[in-house]
Write a protein that holds these residues in place. Sequence first.
Motif, PDB file in Angstrom:
ATOM      1  N   ALA A   9      41.233  56.789 -51.352  1.00  0.00           N
ATOM      2  CA  ALA A   9      40.504  57.951 -50.853  1.00  0.00           C
ATOM      3  C   ALA A   9      39.286  58.253 -51.729  1.00  0.00           C
ATOM      4  CB  ALA A   9      41.427  59.174 -50.793  1.00  0.00           C
ATOM      5  N   LEU A  10      39.448  58.142 -53.023  1.00  0.00           N
ATOM      6  CA  LEU A  10      38.342  58.410 -53.936  1.00  0.00           C
ATOM      7  C   LEU A  10      37.247  57.353 -53.821  1.00  0.00           C
ATOM      8  CD1 LEU A  10      40.385  59.628 -57.011  1.00  0.00           C
ATOM      9  CD2 LEU A  10      38.914  61.027 -55.523  1.00  0.00           C
ATOM     10  N   VAL A  11      37.636  56.106 -53.643  1.00  0.00           N
ATOM     11  CA  VAL A  11      36.648  55.035 -53.459  1.00  0.00           C
ATOM     12  C   VAL A  11      35.857  55.292 -52.183  1.00  0.00           C
ATOM     13  CG1 VAL A  11      36.395  52.580 -52.924  1.00  0.00           C
ATOM     14  CG2 VAL A  11      37.815  53.303 -54.848  1.00  0.00           C
ATOM     15  N   LEU A  14      33.040  57.656 -52.648  1.00  0.00           N
ATOM     16  CA  LEU A  14      31.873  57.159 -53.382  1.00  0.00           C
ATOM     17  C   LEU A  14      30.690  56.881 -52.455  1.00  0.00           C
ATOM     18  CD1 LEU A  14      33.572  54.687 -55.877  1.00  0.00           C
ATOM     19  CD2 LEU A  14      32.590  56.938 -56.400  1.00  0.00           C
ATOM     20  N   GLU A  15      30.950  56.827 -51.157  1.00  0.00           N
ATOM     21  CA  GLU A  15      29.892  56.563 -50.182  1.00  0.00           C
ATOM     22  C   GLU A  15      29.400  57.834 -49.499  1.00  0.00           C
ATOM     23  OE1 GLU A  15      30.976  53.415 -47.500  1.00  0.00           O
ATOM     24  OE2 GLU A  15      31.981  52.326 -49.095  1.00  0.00           O
ATOM     25  N   ASP A  16      29.846  58.981 -49.942  1.00  0.00           N
ATOM     26  CA  ASP A  16      29.457  60.243 -49.328  1.00  0.00           C
ATOM     27  C   ASP A  16      27.946  60.461 -49.445  1.00  0.00           C
ATOM     28  OD1 ASP A  16      30.987  62.895 -48.361  1.00  0.00           O
ATOM     29  OD2 ASP A  16      29.159  63.466 -49.442  1.00  0.00           O
ATOM     30  N   ALA A  17      27.391  61.203 -48.512  1.00  0.00           N
ATOM     31  CA  ALA A  17      25.960  61.467 -48.507  1.00  0.00           C
ATOM     32  C   ALA A  17      25.519  62.380 -49.655  1.00  0.00           C
ATOM     33  CB  ALA A  17      25.554  62.091 -47.174  1.00  0.00           C
ATOM     34  N   TYR A  18      26.437  63.171 -50.182  1.00  0.00           N
ATOM     35  CA  TYR A  18      26.087  64.138 -51.221  1.00  0.00           C
ATOM     36  C   TYR A  18      26.444  63.617 -52.605  1.00  0.00           C
ATOM     37  CZ  TYR A  18      25.437  67.262 -47.310  1.00  0.00           C
ATOM     38  OH  TYR A  18      25.003  67.822 -46.136  1.00  0.00           O
ATOM     39  N   ALA A  25      33.969  62.267 -57.173  1.00  0.00           N
ATOM     40  CA  ALA A  25      34.876  61.146 -56.900  1.00  0.00           C
ATOM     41  C   ALA A  25      34.985  60.225 -58.114  1.00  0.00           C
ATOM     42  CB  ALA A  25      34.395  60.356 -55.683  1.00  0.00           C
ATOM     43  N   VAL A  26      33.864  59.979 -58.792  1.00  0.00           N
ATOM     44  CA  VAL A  26      33.896  59.137 -59.992  1.00  0.00           C
ATOM     45  C   VAL A  26      34.749  59.806 -61.070  1.00  0.00           C
ATOM     46  CG1 VAL A  26      32.540  58.088 -61.853  1.00  0.00           C
ATOM     47  CG2 VAL A  26      31.663  58.075 -59.518  1.00  0.00           C
ATOM     48  N   HIS A  27      34.552  61.098 -61.266  1.00  0.00           N
ATOM     49  CA  HIS A  27      35.330  61.817 -62.286  1.00  0.00           C
ATOM     50  C   HIS A  27      36.824  61.814 -61.941  1.00  0.00           C
ATOM     51  CE1 HIS A  27      31.951  62.940 -64.685  1.00  0.00           C
ATOM     52  NE2 HIS A  27      31.352  63.527 -63.663  1.00  0.00           N
ATOM     53  N   ALA A  28      37.138  61.975 -60.660  1.00  0.00           N
ATOM     54  CA  ALA A  28      38.537  61.941 -60.250  1.00  0.00           C
ATOM     55  C   ALA A  28      39.119  60.536 -60.427  1.00  0.00           C
ATOM     56  CB  ALA A  28      38.678  62.404 -58.802  1.00  0.00           C
ATOM     57  N   VAL A  39      40.797  47.746 -56.697  1.00  0.00           N
ATOM     58  CA  VAL A  39      40.200  48.565 -55.637  1.00  0.00           C
ATOM     59  C   VAL A  39      39.155  49.503 -56.227  1.00  0.00           C
ATOM     60  CG1 VAL A  39      40.681  50.342 -53.901  1.00  0.00           C
ATOM     61  CG2 VAL A  39      42.212  48.383 -54.133  1.00  0.00           C
ATOM     62  N   ALA A  40      39.495  50.161 -57.315  1.00  0.00           N
ATOM     63  CA  ALA A  40      38.556  51.076 -57.962  1.00  0.00           C
ATOM     64  C   ALA A  40      37.333  50.317 -58.478  1.00  0.00           C
ATOM     65  CB  ALA A  40      39.245  51.814 -59.105  1.00  0.00           C
TER      66      ALA A  40
END
Length: 129
Positions: A9-11, A14-18, A25-28, A39-40
């Motif tokens: 889910a976090l990976v 990483l493609e979110d527009a914001y 996501a990176v911090h999580a 995967v990460a």
Amino acid sequence: VGDPDTVDALVWMLEDAYEEVRLAAVHALSRSAKPGDAVAIKGLIAGLDDLDKHVRQAIIDLLKRLAGENDARVLEALHAKLARKDPQRRRAAVQALWQLVPQGDQDAVERTCVCLEDRDMHVRAAAVE
């Protein structure tokens, strides 16, 4: 820590527009992924050319921890990114390369020397830095 569903889910985030979402996501991921998590690492590699410098730096820092220095997957991806058409992404790849390879790495030196002749002045400047 290391829950595959959480990492997936976090990976994906990483493609979110914001950029705020990508940075979160990176911090999580830094709290959720274990060193060597394929995967990460794959998701972070894809984000190495993020146009936001804060997101990109967070990705580089986390890749150092998860993949380690001189990881073949990371280096192969960076080498491919150096050939991208978008000069901003080439510049990002040059900047990331020097943070993710051992100092004095001959292959990185040679690839950076090629960037000194790039048609984009920002890519050339990154190669000099």
